[in-house]
Structures are given as C-alpha cells and as structure tokens.
Design a protein around this motif. Sequence first.
Motif, PDB file in Angstrom:
ATOM      1  N   ALA A 138     -41.690  11.873 130.516  1.00 27.72           N
ATOM      2  CA  ALA A 138     -42.767  11.450 130.204  1.00 27.72           C
ATOM      3  C   ALA A 138     -43.334  12.021 128.841  1.00 27.72           C
ATOM      4  O   ALA A 138     -43.746  11.341 127.960  1.00 27.72           O
ATOM      5  N   GLU A 139     -42.682  13.206 128.670  1.00 29.05           N
ATOM      6  CA  GLU A 139     -43.199  13.977 127.376  1.00 29.05           C
ATOM      7  C   GLU A 139     -42.411  13.419 126.220  1.00 29.05           C
ATOM      8  O   GLU A 139     -42.541  13.685 125.187  1.00 29.05           O
ATOM      9  N   GLY A 140     -41.298  12.992 126.722  1.00 32.95           N
ATOM     10  CA  GLY A 140     -40.303  12.421 125.695  1.00 32.95           C
ATOM     11  C   GLY A 140     -40.322  10.666 125.257  1.00 32.95           C
ATOM     12  O   GLY A 140     -39.527  10.128 124.726  1.00 32.95           O
ATOM     13  N   LEU A 141     -41.686  10.268 125.447  1.00 33.36           N
ATOM     14  CA  LEU A 141     -42.014   9.017 125.312  1.00 33.36           C
ATOM     15  C   LEU A 141     -41.891   8.610 123.738  1.00 33.36           C
ATOM     16  O   LEU A 141     -41.416   7.538 123.587  1.00 33.36           O
ATOM     17  N   SER A 142     -41.952   9.410 122.793  1.00 31.39           N
ATOM     18  CA  SER A 142     -41.462   9.304 121.283  1.00 31.39           C
ATOM     19  C   SER A 142     -40.093   8.986 121.147  1.00 31.39           C
ATOM     20  O   SER A 142     -39.669   8.080 120.570  1.00 31.39           O
ATOM     21  N   ALA A 143     -39.225   9.739 121.994  1.00 27.67           N
ATOM     22  CA  ALA A 143     -37.827   9.459 121.773  1.00 27.67           C
ATOM     23  C   ALA A 143     -37.547   8.160 122.364  1.00 27.67           C
ATOM     24  O   ALA A 143     -36.503   7.484 121.968  1.00 27.67           O
ATOM     25  N   LEU A 144     -37.952   7.887 123.587  1.00 25.70           N
ATOM     26  CA  LEU A 144     -37.796   6.457 124.248  1.00 25.70           C
ATOM     27  C   LEU A 144     -38.332   5.515 123.387  1.00 25.70           C
ATOM     28  O   LEU A 144     -37.367   4.431 123.235  1.00 25.70           O
ATOM     29  N   ARG A 145     -39.409   5.606 122.561  1.00 29.84           N
ATOM     30  CA  ARG A 145     -39.585   4.408 121.849  1.00 29.84           C
ATOM     31  C   ARG A 145     -38.568   4.315 120.685  1.00 29.84           C
ATOM     32  O   ARG A 145     -38.296   3.193 120.239  1.00 29.84           O
ATOM     33  N   ARG A 146     -38.295   5.562 120.133  1.00 33.01           N
ATOM     34  CA  ARG A 146     -37.390   5.350 119.044  1.00 33.01           C
ATOM     35  C   ARG A 146     -36.032   4.659 119.572  1.00 33.01           C
ATOM     36  O   ARG A 146     -35.336   3.759 118.803  1.00 33.01           O
ATOM     37  N   GLN A 147     -35.549   5.033 120.730  1.00 36.31           N
ATOM     38  CA  GLN A 147     -34.421   4.162 121.197  1.00 36.31           C
ATOM     39  C   GLN A 147     -34.601   2.868 121.535  1.00 36.31           C
ATOM     40  O   GLN A 147     -33.769   2.120 121.413  1.00 36.31           O
ATOM     41  N   LEU A 148     -35.536   2.636 122.013  1.00 39.36           N
ATOM     42  CA  LEU A 148     -35.965   1.111 121.948  1.00 39.36           C
ATOM     43  C   LEU A 148     -36.093   0.381 121.055  1.00 39.36           C
ATOM     44  O   LEU A 148     -35.526  -0.804 120.797  1.00 39.36           O
ATOM     45  N   GLN A 149     -36.868   0.781 119.897  1.00 38.48           N
ATOM     46  CA  GLN A 149     -36.867   0.110 118.572  1.00 38.48           C
ATOM     47  C   GLN A 149     -35.473   0.129 117.998  1.00 38.48           C
ATOM     48  O   GLN A 149     -35.379  -0.982 117.351  1.00 38.48           O
ATOM     49  N   ALA A 150     -34.648   0.861 118.343  1.00 34.82           N
ATOM     50  CA  ALA A 150     -33.210   0.786 117.345  1.00 34.82           C
ATOM     51  C   ALA A 150     -32.582  -0.426 117.997  1.00 34.82           C
ATOM     52  O   ALA A 150     -31.516  -0.838 117.400  1.00 34.82           O
ATOM     53  N   ILE A 151     -32.918  -0.871 119.115  1.00 36.40           N
ATOM     54  CA  ILE A 151     -32.203  -2.202 119.582  1.00 36.40           C
ATOM     55  C   ILE A 151     -33.262  -3.277 119.701  1.00 36.40           C
ATOM     56  O   ILE A 151     -33.003  -4.248 120.492  1.00 36.40           O
ATOM     57  N   GLY A 152     -34.396  -3.151 119.062  1.00 36.82           N
ATOM     58  CA  GLY A 152     -35.378  -4.262 118.821  1.00 36.82           C
ATOM     59  C   GLY A 152     -36.283  -4.481 119.776  1.00 36.82           C
ATOM     60  O   GLY A 152     -37.042  -5.419 120.089  1.00 36.82           O
ATOM     61  N   TYR A 153     -36.652  -3.279 120.685  1.00 33.01           N
ATOM     62  CA  TYR A 153     -37.739  -3.373 121.737  1.00 33.01           C
ATOM     63  C   TYR A 153     -38.868  -2.546 121.553  1.00 33.01           C
ATOM     64  O   TYR A 153     -38.614  -1.593 120.657  1.00 33.01           O
ATOM     65  N   ASP A 154     -39.682  -2.406 122.377  1.00 33.84           N
ATOM     66  CA  ASP A 154     -40.817  -1.228 122.263  1.00 33.84           C
ATOM     67  C   ASP A 154     -41.246  -1.329 123.607  1.00 33.84           C
ATOM     68  O   ASP A 154     -41.139  -1.961 124.563  1.00 33.84           O
ATOM     69  N   ILE A 155     -42.076  -0.194 123.575  1.00 36.45           N
ATOM     70  CA  ILE A 155     -42.631   0.194 124.912  1.00 36.45           C
ATOM     71  C   ILE A 155     -43.721  -0.724 125.036  1.00 36.45           C
ATOM     72  O   ILE A 155     -44.646  -0.989 124.058  1.00 36.45           O
ATOM     73  N   SER A 156     -43.987  -1.170 126.199  1.00 34.14           N
ATOM     74  CA  SER A 156     -45.469  -1.935 126.717  1.00 34.14           C
ATOM     75  C   SER A 156     -46.023  -0.997 127.663  1.00 34.14           C
ATOM     76  O   SER A 156     -45.570  -0.615 128.544  1.00 34.14           O
ATOM     77  N   PHE A 157     -47.248  -0.829 127.209  1.00 28.54           N
ATOM     78  CA  PHE A 157     -48.277  -0.026 128.144  1.00 28.54           C
ATOM     79  C   PHE A 157     -48.976  -0.681 129.026  1.00 28.54           C
ATOM     80  O   PHE A 157     -49.862  -0.279 129.599  1.00 28.54           O
ATOM     81  N   ALA A 158     -48.633  -1.959 129.374  1.00 29.26           N
ATOM     82  CA  ALA A 158     -49.593  -2.673 130.266  1.00 29.26           C
ATOM     83  C   ALA A 158     -48.865  -2.414 131.750  1.00 29.26           C
ATOM     84  O   ALA A 158     -48.154  -1.736 131.724  1.00 29.26           O
ATOM     85  N   ARG A 159     -49.776  -2.765 132.602  1.00 30.79           N
ATOM     86  CA  ARG A 159     -49.563  -2.484 134.002  1.00 30.79           C
ATOM     87  C   ARG A 159     -48.254  -3.013 134.387  1.00 30.79           C
ATOM     88  O   ARG A 159     -47.775  -2.365 135.482  1.00 30.79           O
ATOM     89  N   GLY A 160     -48.154  -4.286 134.070  1.00 33.89           N
ATOM     90  CA  GLY A 160     -46.707  -4.931 134.291  1.00 33.89           C
ATOM     91  C   GLY A 160     -46.502  -5.472 135.826  1.00 33.89           C
ATOM     92  O   GLY A 160     -45.447  -5.111 136.228  1.00 33.89           O
ATOM     93  N   ASP A 161     -47.497  -6.027 136.378  1.00 35.41           N
ATOM     94  CA  ASP A 161     -47.388  -6.542 137.660  1.00 35.41           C
ATOM     95  C   ASP A 161     -46.338  -7.817 137.707  1.00 35.41           C
ATOM     96  O   ASP A 161     -46.310  -8.335 136.645  1.00 35.41           O
ATOM     97  N   PHE A 162     -46.031  -7.967 138.754  1.00 41.04           N
ATOM     98  CA  PHE A 162     -45.186  -9.242 138.943  1.00 41.04           C
ATOM     99  C   PHE A 162     -45.524 -10.531 138.868  1.00 41.04           C
ATOM    100  O   PHE A 162     -46.739 -10.453 139.314  1.00 41.04           O
ATOM    101  N   LYS A 163     -45.304 -11.636 137.794  1.00 39.80           N
ATOM    102  CA  LYS A 163     -45.945 -12.746 137.818  1.00 39.80           C
ATOM    103  C   LYS A 163     -44.811 -13.679 137.451  1.00 39.80           C
ATOM    104  O   LYS A 163     -44.042 -13.495 136.795  1.00 39.80           O
ATOM    105  N   MET A 164     -45.164 -14.797 138.274  1.00 36.86           N
ATOM    106  CA  MET A 164     -44.137 -15.715 138.348  1.00 36.86           C
ATOM    107  C   MET A 164     -43.987 -16.545 136.921  1.00 36.86           C
ATOM    108  O   MET A 164     -45.008 -16.462 136.284  1.00 36.86           O
TER     109      MET A 164
END
Length: 347
Positions: A321-347
């Motif tokens: 969890a402390e490494g969230l900025s590292a995670l964000r960089r990894q995701l951005q490098a492949i064209g993605y980003d972190i979503s901070f939404a709760r992210g429930d299942f939706k059809m």
Amino acid sequence: MQRLIDRLRRERTLPPADLRLLLEACHDDATTLSYLNAQAREVAQAHFGRGIFIRGLIEVSNCCRNNCYYCGIRKGNTHVERYRLSTEQVLGCCRQGYALGFRTFVMQGGEDPAQTDDWVERTVAAIRREYPDCAITLSLGEKSREAYERFFRAGANRYLLRHETHDATHYAQLHPAGMTISHRLQCQRQLKEIGYQTGTGIMVGSPGQTLDHILEDIFYIEELQPEMIGIGPFLPHHDTPFASCPPGTVEQTVALLSIFRLMHPAALIPSTTALATLAPDGRERGILAGANVVMPNLSPVEDRKKYELYNNKAALGAESAEGLSALRRQLQAIGYDISFARGDFKM
Ligand code: 5AD
C-alpha cells in the motif's frame, strides 16, 4: 486459432474440444497467446476503461487449522512464526489504507479458530461503522452458513473462496483427508445465496493438474457466474510437501486470465501477487491479459513476511500500500492508471 478466439469473444463460450485446442496452442504458439491477450484486453477496456481497481489486503492471521499441501502457512509447518491481528490493528490498517485512497478492504487469513465468528463479526461491524463508504471483502475460508450470514449482516459485501480445483481426485491430491470439494462448493453456493459478491478461482500449474482439470474448472466457473475470479500460478513453498514441484508458468496463467475475461466480461479479475512474484513484469502482463484489479498489501509491515504462502511472496514496492506511487508508475507505463472507485461488480 484467431477464429476460435473471435468466436470465444463473440459467444462468451466455446465447446470443450475447442477450448482444449486453444489452451494447447497457447502453450507453444506466442502469436496465438498474444492475440488472445489482446482480445481480452479490449473487452476489459470496453467494460472498465483503463482504470485498475485497488483493494487493500489485510492479512489478519497466519494461523490455520488446515494442512493444505501447497500452502506455506499450513498447520504442519512448524517453521512459521504465527501471528494474528487484533480488531484495533485491523482498524489501524484500514485507517492507513483509507488515507491512501483505498475504498475496499480485504480481510484475508488462515482458518484460525482463535479468530472466532464473534471476532470476525465484531471486526467487520467496526470497519463498517467507521467506513460506511467502503466495501468489505472477506477471505477467511470455509465457515458455517450461519457465520457467513452474520458477517454479511455486519456489513461484509464480498467473499473470496477459491475452489482450487473442481475435480474431486485432484482436490484430494492438494488437500488432506477431511477437506472435500463438495464442501467447498457448498460454501460457494451459500455465499451467493446470501448475497455476497462471490469470488472463486484456481492455482495454475498446481501439482497433478491436467488440461482436463482446467477445462472442468472453466465450465464450473461458467456455471457459477462468480463476480470475482482469482487466477494465479502455483508457486512452491520450501516447507511444504510440494517444495520441489515446478511452478506454474506466466504463459498458462495469462492465457487463462484472458479466457476468463472473454467468458466473463464484467467480472472482477485480479492480476495476482503470485503472478507478480513469478515474473518481474507479471503484474503488467496480467493486466495486459485482461485483469482489472490489483490488491496491494496493507498488513502491518512487521508481519508481512510471516504470511508466506509460497517462496519469496512479494509484499513490498508496488505490491504494498505504501508503494502506491510505484504501482501508479508501473500502470501508467502500460497505459493504465489506478482507479480509486469502490469498484463493485456491475453487469
Ligand atoms: N502458490 C500459489 N498460490 C497459493 N495459494 C496458497 N498457496 C499457494 C501457493 N503455494 C493461494 C490459494 C488460496 C489463496 C489465498 O492463495 O489459491 O486460495
């Protein structure tokens, strides 16, 4: 093979013989695998965009009454330094996670008899009271129906319980006598009936696993229609009976991730810690195969290394969890980003 993959995408299923051909092709044909991954990625992006949901993983206890042959925290492993968190400690993890932006907390642990149903119920209720806007996920193994109902009423929303393998004989190769696939499946049915968003899944490349087992798992999951599907490679742990078994492969894991994405476009599918542990670019490869969730570790840092399900389990850097900025960089490098939404299942 591309026509088979197109059909899988269109119809969200294939006859077993075709799925078998596809899995076999992915084994030795990089073009087929990358086409499969690309199709699954498109489906995930159509459904979720380029946001990856994050879940804060709190490993509440590494004590376990079970003795599963693959698992590092099995009861028979006397080399584990055992711990269990208190309700206050769990709440402390949630506080840290909330400040970082997490809106789902996952309480995962061994089947620890000392963390009684009362304890779980009280802890869930305490989280629910403090964080009415967050989702609470449990991953605490097989409990009674009554217990599942109590946890749900206390405010839990989701439950992860992988079936590991649908084949009874294979299940018995992975688990000691007394644990049965029929009980595991019964638990999953109860969780769904109660109203949990329910997760199942398997380890890829577990000892004794055949292509037929995997096909059976795929069709079981098609029938169950779970909201969440957890797929990671088997990795050996040095203090288990499977210490010298070979790990699952990245290729087979991402092939299966993509098949599940095409069959279950709306499902929440994590790029697992096990995949990130197996290969330095494992997390990214999971996302590029259609996964849309990552579960960074929110456990107290001093306990993390004690929750070793398999060798070298990643718990730092982008896995933390402390490494969230590292995670964000990894995701951005492949064209993605972190979503901070709760992210429930939706059809
Ligand atoms: N390798 C990979 N995954 C493992 N798990 C447990 N032990 C291992 C291992 N050695 C997975 C199981 C379980 C989840 C919490 O972790 O599938 O459901």
